[in-house]
Scaffold this active site. Structure first.
Site, PDB file in Angstrom:
ATOM      1  N   THR A  96       0.846  -1.187   0.000  1.00 29.27           N
ATOM      2  CA  THR A  96       0.000   0.000   0.000  1.00 29.27           C
ATOM      3  C   THR A  96       0.879   1.232   0.000  1.00 29.27           C
ATOM      4  OG1 THR A  96      -1.671  -1.192   1.265  1.00 29.27           O
ATOM      5  CG2 THR A  96      -1.832   1.210   1.257  1.00 29.27           C
ATOM      6  N   PHE A 105       1.262   5.253   0.688  1.00 30.83           N
ATOM      7  CA  PHE A 105       0.704   6.357   1.442  1.00 30.83           C
ATOM      8  C   PHE A 105       1.350   7.623   0.919  1.00 30.83           C
ATOM      9  CE2 PHE A 105       0.428   2.637   4.111  1.00 30.83           C
ATOM     10  CZ  PHE A 105      -0.889   2.692   4.531  1.00 30.83           C
TER      11      PHE A 105
END
Length: 165
Positions: free
Chosen positions: A35, A37
């Site tokens: 993921t 960010f």
């Protein structure tokens, strides 16, 4: 700040930094899940290395193209001719006008779809080679915007075995 009614999917480190309660961990359904960010800013933040390191950067852009033979090839060649490594290329239908119709506006005579392209590549906006590539892409693309440059993070996957894949 005592903020209630909000949640985030983030790392354990983010929870520590921002004094957040961890409600659940390991929520991904793919062990190879990564993921990203990002931090958002209204004004561009210059890419710089104060510590003198030779850190690599990644840049994210979005652009559109006119219809025609080889236009995507021409757009991508601005990177290839400068040895800039593309790490991601996605196309999505444009929200505002996803379908191009004939002059009479008939959907029955569909000509094509309008796409927006999202692209990530290795290099920062402070690099002259990247600046030249983006300038060249701007000559080809009716719309092009730099979403930002950020340090390239290499994810260590050495702890995974082949059975995890």
């Amino acid at each position: 700040e005592d903020i209630k009614g909000y949640a985030a999917i983030a790392s354990r480190r983010a929870a520590e930094l921002y004094d957040m309660e961890i409600l659940d961990e390991g929520i991904q359904d793919d062990k190879l899940n990564v993921t990203r960010f990002v931090a958002l800013a209204r004004e561009p933040v210059p890419v710089k290395d104060d510590d003198g390191s030779q850190r690599q950067y990644k840049t994210s852009i979005v652009f559109t193209l006119k219809e025609g033979p080889g236009v995507l090839f021409k757009a991508l060649s601005v990177f290839a001719l400068r040895d800039i490594n593309l790490t991601k290329l996605e196309s999505r239908p444009m929200r505002a006008a996803p379908i191009v119709t004939d002059e009479a506006g008939s959907v029955q005579k569909l000509k094509r779809f309008n796409f927006v392209f999202y692209c990530d590549f290795v290099g920062g906006t402070n690099d002259a080679t990247v600046q030249n590539a983006l300038r060249h892409l701007g000559e080809i693309a009716p719309y092009m915007r730099v979403l930002g440059s950020y340090p390239l993070h290499e994810t260590d996957l050495s702890h995974l075995s082949t059975k995890d894949v």
